[in-house]
Design a protein around this motif. Sequence first.
Motif, mmCIF file in Angstrom:
data_model
loop_
_atom_site.group_PDB
_atom_site.id
_atom_site.type_symbol
_atom_site.label_atom_id
_atom_site.label_comp_id
_atom_site.label_asym_id
_atom_site.label_seq_id
_atom_site.Cartn_x
_atom_site.Cartn_y
_atom_site.Cartn_z
ATOM 1 N N GLY A 116 -3.391 -1.751 -8.443
ATOM 2 C CA GLY A 116 -4.104 -0.574 -8.928
ATOM 3 C C GLY A 116 -4.398 0.379 -7.800
ATOM 4 O O GLY A 116 -4.590 -0.033 -6.647
ATOM 5 N N GLY A 117 -4.410 1.675 -8.120
ATOM 6 C CA GLY A 117 -4.753 2.682 -7.118
ATOM 7 C C GLY A 117 -3.799 2.722 -5.947
ATOM 8 O O GLY A 117 -4.194 3.097 -4.833
ATOM 9 N N GLY A 118 -2.542 2.323 -6.174
ATOM 10 C CA GLY A 118 -1.563 2.347 -5.090
ATOM 11 C C GLY A 118 -1.600 1.136 -4.188
ATOM 12 O O GLY A 118 -0.935 1.116 -3.137
ATOM 13 N N ASP A 135 0.851 -1.184 0.000
ATOM 14 C CA ASP A 135 0.000 0.000 0.000
ATOM 15 C C ASP A 135 0.890 1.238 0.000
ATOM 16 O O ASP A 135 1.698 1.430 0.914
ATOM 17 C CB ASP A 135 -0.900 -0.009 1.240
ATOM 18 C CG ASP A 135 -1.901 1.126 1.223
ATOM 19 O OD1 ASP A 135 -2.996 0.920 0.687
ATOM 20 O OD2 ASP A 135 -1.587 2.205 1.744
ATOM 21 N N ILE A 136 0.751 2.080 -1.042
ATOM 22 C CA ILE A 136 1.542 3.305 -1.134
ATOM 23 C C ILE A 136 0.825 4.419 -0.377
ATOM 24 O O ILE A 136 -0.340 4.715 -0.651
ATOM 25 C CB ILE A 136 1.756 3.737 -2.590
ATOM 26 C CG1 ILE A 136 2.447 2.626 -3.394
ATOM 27 C CG2 ILE A 136 2.592 5.016 -2.649
ATOM 28 C CD1 ILE A 136 2.689 2.986 -4.846
ATOM 29 N N SER A 137 1.531 5.038 0.568
ATOM 30 C CA SER A 137 0.997 6.182 1.304
ATOM 31 C C SER A 137 1.543 7.474 0.712
ATOM 32 O O SER A 137 2.672 7.517 0.225
ATOM 33 C CB SER A 137 1.395 6.092 2.779
ATOM 34 O OG SER A 137 0.852 4.945 3.380
ATOM 35 N N ASP A 195 7.476 11.950 1.668
ATOM 36 C CA ASP A 195 6.308 12.138 0.798
ATOM 37 C C ASP A 195 5.673 10.819 0.391
ATOM 38 O O ASP A 195 4.447 10.716 0.269
ATOM 39 C CB ASP A 195 6.701 12.919 -0.465
ATOM 40 C CG ASP A 195 6.903 14.401 -0.184
ATOM 41 O OD1 ASP A 195 6.677 14.808 0.973
ATOM 42 O OD2 ASP A 195 7.293 15.134 -1.105
ATOM 43 N N LEU A 196 6.480 9.798 0.129
ATOM 44 C CA LEU A 196 5.978 8.502 -0.320
ATOM 45 C C LEU A 196 6.526 7.391 0.573
ATOM 46 O O LEU A 196 7.669 7.456 1.048
ATOM 47 C CB LEU A 196 6.382 8.230 -1.769
ATOM 48 C CG LEU A 196 5.727 9.088 -2.856
ATOM 49 C CD1 LEU A 196 6.347 8.782 -4.209
ATOM 50 C CD2 LEU A 196 4.218 8.865 -2.896
ATOM 51 N N TYR A 197 5.710 6.385 0.766
ATOM 52 C CA TYR A 197 6.101 5.242 1.605
ATOM 53 C C TYR A 197 5.268 4.040 1.177
ATOM 54 O O TYR A 197 4.082 4.178 0.841
ATOM 55 C CB TYR A 197 5.833 5.571 3.078
ATOM 56 C CG TYR A 197 6.098 4.421 4.033
ATOM 57 C CD1 TYR A 197 7.384 4.147 4.479
ATOM 58 C CD2 TYR A 197 5.055 3.625 4.496
ATOM 59 C CE1 TYR A 197 7.632 3.109 5.366
ATOM 60 C CE2 TYR A 197 5.281 2.584 5.378
ATOM 61 C CZ TYR A 197 6.573 2.332 5.809
ATOM 62 O OH TYR A 197 6.821 1.294 6.677
ATOM 63 N N ILE A 198 5.879 2.859 1.164
ATOM 64 C CA ILE A 198 5.125 1.641 0.861
ATOM 65 C C ILE A 198 5.093 0.752 2.101
ATOM 66 O O ILE A 198 6.143 0.362 2.635
ATOM 67 C CB ILE A 198 5.722 0.855 -0.320
ATOM 68 C CG1 ILE A 198 5.635 1.669 -1.605
ATOM 69 C CG2 ILE A 198 4.971 -0.458 -0.518
ATOM 70 C CD1 ILE A 198 6.011 0.916 -2.859
ATOM 71 N N ALA A 199 3.897 0.464 2.563
ATOM 72 C CA ALA A 199 3.718 -0.452 3.692
ATOM 73 C C ALA A 199 3.454 -1.856 3.160
ATOM 74 O O ALA A 199 2.801 -2.032 2.128
ATOM 75 C CB ALA A 199 2.557 0.013 4.568
ATOM 76 N N PHE A 200 3.957 -2.858 3.869
ATOM 77 C CA PHE A 200 3.779 -4.258 3.505
ATOM 78 C C PHE A 200 2.970 -4.958 4.596
ATOM 79 O O PHE A 200 3.231 -4.774 5.778
ATOM 80 C CB PHE A 200 5.136 -4.958 3.378
ATOM 81 C CG PHE A 200 5.945 -4.561 2.179
ATOM 82 C CD1 PHE A 200 6.174 -5.451 1.156
ATOM 83 C CD2 PHE A 200 6.487 -3.291 2.079
ATOM 84 C CE1 PHE A 200 6.917 -5.092 0.051
ATOM 85 C CE2 PHE A 200 7.237 -2.910 0.974
ATOM 86 C CZ PHE A 200 7.454 -3.818 -0.042
#
Length: 798
Positions: A296-298, A243-245, A332-337
Motif C-alpha cells: 500500500g502507498g507504494g 518502495d516506489i520512488s 520518473d518511476l523507480y522501485i528500490a528493493f
Amino acid sequence: MERREKELAIGSLLHDIGKILYRADDGRRHSVSGYDFLKEQGIDNPAILNQVRYHHSRELSAASLDRADLAYITYWADNVAAGADRRNNDDSDEKGYDRHMPLASIFNILNGNTQSYSYDMQEIYDDGRANNPKASAAGYSEGEYFRILADLRQCVSAVELTGEYINSLLCVLEATESFVPSSTDKSQLSDISLYDHSKITAAVAGCIYAYIKEKGIEDYRRFLFENGNAAYQEKAFLLMSMDISGIQNFIYKVANKNVLKMLRTKSFYLEILLEHVVDELLEECGLSRANLIYSGGGHAYLLLANTKKTLETIRVFKESLNAWFLKRYRTDLYIAFGLAECSANDLMNKPDGSYRELFRRVGESISAEKASRYTAEELIRLNSGTASQYGRECRVCGELDHLVKDPSADPSAEEYLCENCAAFVSMSRDILEKDFVTILSEDAGGACLRLPFGKYMVLEREENVRRRIAEGQTAYVRCYSKNKMFTGYNVATRLWNGDYHQGDDFSDFARAAEGVRRIGVLRADVDNLGQAFVRGFERPDGSQKYVSLSRSATFSRKMSLFFKLHINNILSSRKFSLSPGREDRSGRNVAVIYSGGDDLFLIGAWDEIIGAAVDINESLREFTQGTLTISGGVGIFPEKYPAAALARQTGELEELAKNHEDEAGNKKNSIALFSRESVYNWDDFVNAVVGEKLRMIRRYFDGNEEKGNAAMYRMLRFIRERGDKINLARFAYLLGRMEPDRKAPEEKKQLHREFTEKMYQWIRNEEDCKELITAIYIYVYLNRKSEKEEHHAEADEN
C-alpha cells in the motif's frame, strides 16, 4: 508452483480450520474435526489432509508418517507463527480455554495503550462498514460459529484446491476468519485472528520448504520435529521491502484538461502496478500471496526463502523491472528493493530487539539502493537517445514515442498524447464503473495500460472475467476484484480500493460547494506510523514481548482496511458539517484520488472536504482507540487551478500540520486550513473554531448574511491590526454601530451584548484571536454567492 508447493500452501492455510468446528460445539480435538470436515468436502489428498490431522506434537509423535511428509513443515511453521503471536496477558491470572472469547483489538497494546477492547463477530463488508473495537464486546456464540462454518463449507466446496485457487482460498479465509481469535487461551492475549495466524503459518511453511529443499534435506522429521529448536536459528528467511520512488511527480504530471480523470487513473494504475509486481515475483519464487505481509502507498513487505535461487530470481527480476521503467517512464518511476536475512527467532523477536533490528537492516538496504539507482550501462542507455529524431511529444508527459492524436483536442490542433496518457483518460470511467482488473499477456486495445513483464491491464465487468475463465483464454493471466468477494481461477485477491466519488470534474465540485465556488483539497497521513510499526508494540517499561511479525502483519492489514475500504463508508455519509442541518445528507461531494497505507488525497467541494477531514479523524480515533493520530492540510482553490500547484501547496499545509505544537505541548494531530496562520489541534478546530466562534457568528448574523460579510471583512482588518489603538477604537465603534435600536426585541439586544462581550474577550487572547479569524473566513466563504460579491468583499477588506 510445483505440486508439493501447492499442497503445502493449501494444507498450511487450512491446518486450523477445525477450531471453527470445535467452537461450534464439536467436542473433538480440532485437528480431528478439521480433518473430517475437509474429507466431507470431497478433499482426499493425503498431503493436504495430513497437515490438518498431524500439526501438533502429540499426534505427530504417534503417527506413522513418511519422514518427508509435509505435516512436519506445517507443524514447525505453526509453532513459529504461534510463537510470533501468542503472548501472556499480564492482566489475567485465569487458566484454561474459553471457546466464546471474542477477538481482542491489536490496538489494546499499541503505543502504550492499556485498554481491553474487543470486536463483535462480523464479516468484512463490501460497503466498507468498519467493525470498531468495543469496551464490552459480547462473547461469540456457538450459533455465530455455525454461521461461519456454513460460509466456509459453501466457499471451500466452490474453490478448487489447486495452485490456481490458493489466492482465492486466502480471500475466503480473510472474509470468514478475520474476527475469529486464533487462540482462546484465557492466560494469553487473543488479538491475532485465525486468518492472520493461518496466513503467517503458510508464509513460513513456503519459505522453510524452499530452504530445506535447496539444502538437500530430505528428513523433515529430524530437522523440523526432532531438532526443531535448532532450526529456529537458521537464517532461512529473507524479509524484503519494495518502495516506489517518484509517485507524486508521476501522479501530478497532468494536463489542464481531464485533470480529475488523469489523477484518479494514475493513482489507481500505480496501485495495480505494485500488486502486479508483487504477484509476478511471488510466482517466480513459487509462493502465494500468503507471503505478502503488506502492500500500500507504494510500499510492500514480503517474506521469502533465503536461498541462492531466490536471490538470483530477485536480481534478474529487479534488473528487468527497472529496465522496463527506464524504457517506459525514464527516471520518473523507480522501485528500490531492500533485503535482510533472518531466522524464525528473529520473526518471533527472540531475543528482544531482534525484530526491530531486522527492520532497521531492511531500511538501510533500501536507502543504499536508492542512493545508487542505476548501473553505468543503464545510464549510458538512458542518455543515448536524442530528441532530434522525433517530431512531436506527448503534451502531458513529454514522451517522444508511442504517440496518438489527442481525441479530446480540436481536430485541427496538432496535439498528441502518448499511449499511456491517452489510456489514463479513457480508463477513468472504467475505474468507477467496473469492478475487476484483468491482467493479460497481450494488448487488448482501447482502454488498456502496459505493465512490466509483457503484461497489460484492463478493467472489466464480472461477466467478462467469468467468460475468460470459462473459455480458458490463453491471454488471461490473473484478475483482481475491487472491494468485491470473488473467487476463481487465478483470482489474485479482493483488492481493497478507496474509490468513493461524486462528481466528474473540478467544476462539479465547485458548483456543489456551499457559498464560494471553490474546490477543496485534503492531503493527510498518519502521524509517526513508521515508528508505530517498528516500536509501537513495545511497552512503556521497555518490554518487547509483544513485538513480532504477527502483530506487524495484523496492524498493517488493519490500516489497509481503514484507508482502502472503510474510507468509502466514511465518505458516503456526513457526521460533521460546517453548516447546521447538512449532516444527514447522503454522500459527500468529494472524490478519492488516492488512499492507501497511511496516505490520503481527496478533492471535492471545499466545505465538504473540511467535513470529510473531521469525519476521517474521528473515525480513525475510534478505529484505533486513540492510539494513532492523523495530520492534514486543506487548501481551497479556483476550479481551474493547476493540479501540480494545488497538490504542492496542500502538501505544504500538511507539513505545517505535521510540525504543529499546541499550547499544551501536543505535537502533530492537527489540521492546517488555508494558510500557516490557521493550524489547529483537531479538537480545537472542531470545538473552538467551529463549535464556539463560528457558531457565535452564525447566531448573530443569521438571516442577514449580506450585511454580515461586509461587517466581517471590516472586523478582520481591525482584528489583524488590533495592536494599533486607533484600530481597536474603530473595532469598538463598529460593534457599537451594529447595536440594535431601542425598539428591537430584548433577545436581539441580549444577543448583541453577548456577541460584543465575546469579541472583546477573544481579541485579547492570541489563540482565541487566531481561531476567530479562521471562523470569520469560513463564515464569509460559506455565504459568498457570486464572483462579483467576492470582488466587492475583497475590496472592503483592502
